[in-house]
Design a protein around this motif. Structure first.
Motif, PDB file in Angstrom:
ATOM      1  N   ASN A  50      24.703  -5.553 -33.449  1.00  0.00           N
ATOM      2  CA  ASN A  50      25.137  -6.547 -33.751  1.00  0.00           C
ATOM      3  C   ASN A  50      26.950  -7.233 -32.352  1.00  0.00           C
ATOM      4  O   ASN A  50      26.366  -8.623 -32.623  1.00  0.00           O
ATOM      5  N   LYS A  51      27.740  -6.682 -32.951  1.00  0.00           N
ATOM      6  CA  LYS A  51      28.776  -7.021 -32.071  1.00  0.00           C
ATOM      7  C   LYS A  51      28.534  -6.833 -30.743  1.00  0.00           C
ATOM      8  O   LYS A  51      28.692  -7.462 -29.934  1.00  0.00           O
TER       9      LYS A  51
ATOM     10  N   THR B 140      22.960 -10.688 -38.348  1.00  0.00           N
ATOM     11  CA  THR B 140      24.538  -9.894 -39.118  1.00  0.00           C
ATOM     12  C   THR B 140      24.612  -9.886 -40.596  1.00  0.00           C
ATOM     13  O   THR B 140      24.737 -10.812 -40.694  1.00  0.00           O
TER      14      THR B 140
END
Length: 84
Positions: free
Chosen positions: A44-45, A78
């Motif tokens: 996600n990052k 997220t």
């Protein structure tokens, strides 16, 4: 092998969530492919960072809108940090 499984799970999650938004899904898959080709993990990052980078550099307003809506999908999908 665990990394590939996590990447697959992340992409599967977003593909299911954006079933009605084909352009966002295609963009997200394209960004994930770019990350994998560079040897980066698809998290996600990393997706958020790549989308923000592209958004900063993009001059086309329609593409900026697409990047923003794709970013919303990723941020919304997220998990929150524990303890906040």
């Amino acid at each position: 092998m665990q990394q590939k499984s996590n990447e697959h799970d992340i992409l599967k999650q977003f593909n299911m969530e954006c079933h009605s938004s084909l352009p966002e899904r295609e963009l997200l898959n394209s960004i994930a492919l770019q990350l994998m080709k560079r040897g980066s993990r698809v998290t996600n990052k990393s997706l958020i960072l790549q989308i923000l980078t592209e958004l900063e550099l993009e001059k086309d307003h329609e593409r900026q809108d697409l990047l923003r809506s794709t970013l919303e999908l990723v941020v919304g999908g997220t998990p929150d940090d524990e303890g906040f």
